[in-house]
Write an enzyme that holds these catalytic residues in place. Structure first.
Site, PDB file in Angstrom:
ATOM      1  CB  CYS A   1      38.047  35.254  41.309  1.00  0.00           C
ATOM      2  SG  CYS A   1      37.280  35.141  42.925  1.00  0.00           S
ATOM      3  CG  ASP A   2      39.769  33.726  34.978  1.00  0.00           C
ATOM      4  OD1 ASP A   2      40.876  34.298  34.964  1.00  0.00           O
ATOM      5  OD2 ASP A   2      39.084  33.552  33.951  1.00  0.00           O
ATOM      6  CB  SER A   3      35.660  37.661  35.427  1.00  0.00           C
ATOM      7  OG  SER A   3      35.409  37.641  36.805  1.00  0.00           O
TER       8      SER A   3
END
Length: 210
Positions: free
Chosen positions: A76-78
């Site tokens: 994941c990456d935000s």
């Protein structure tokens, strides 16, 4: 279908907690992928690409080491997009303060890229087979119009320094968010409804982990 091994390709304590609370106790294996290699002015493309690279890095490591059971790898990456700018974690307290002064009273989009890779044990006649899904979830965040004093006090806690968007919804930063439009857990770093859908595409039921 049996219960697969679940690997979280992230060092994020918040993502790990979300999974554990939901009944999935992941193996944590950060990818240590150099995020500076990827740049884009498109928040959606940026988080999708980073999530893919993180998950793929760990999948490659596991495939080389060899696995004996089906494995799901989640990367994941935000980032926060506001006023046409894309923000990850702030580099300094001064940057965090300036960012909050620009964010207060406005609405930003919190983008989280999700990559789920299914890795199956190698057979004598083939390489380690894998399947990959890449998705992005966006949540609109309405920031409160807080004072300079509140901003400085919040940044002094150190919490914003470890968060994409410079705030932690599940922490002290929750006081300064007026409203969310969209997935709540996405703002913490992982959309649980989206993960359920992605797992279902691979034929897995989240309730099997309970």
């Amino acid at each position: 279908m049996g219960i697969p091994q679940f690997v979280l390709a992230s060092a994020s304590p918040a993502r790990r907690r979300l999974l554990q609370i939901a009944g999935i106790d992941p193996i944590v294996q950060p990818s240590d992928f150099d995020e500076s290699q990827i740049t884009s002015a498109d928040a959606d493309l940026l988080v999708r690409t980073l999530a893919l690279r993180k998950a793929d890095t760990v999948a490659t490591q596991l495939a080389k080491a060899g696995i004996s059971t089906p494995t799901l790898i989640l990367g994941c990456d935000s980032v926060l997009a506001i006023h046409g700018e894309i923000y990850g974690k702030p580099d300094s307290a001064a940057e965090a303060i300036a960012r909050w002064q620009a964010m207060r009273g406005h609405i930003g989009g919190l983008y989280t890229g999700h990559t789920l890779i299914e890795l199956l044990p190698r057979t004598q006649s083939s390489e380690t087979p894998l399947k990959t899904l890449v998705r992005c979830q966006v949540t609109q965040v309405h920031f409160a119009n807080i004072s300079d004093r509140q901003i400085e006090a919040y940044v002094a806690t150190g919490e914003p320094m470890h968060c994409a968007g410079c705030f932690a919804l599940e922490g002290k930063g929750g006081f300064f968010v007026e409203k969310l439009e969209g997935c709540h857990s996405n703002v913490i770093g992982l959309s649980m409804p989206l993960l359920r859908q992605m797992m279902a595409e691979f034929g897995y039921n989240v309730t099997d982990f309970w």
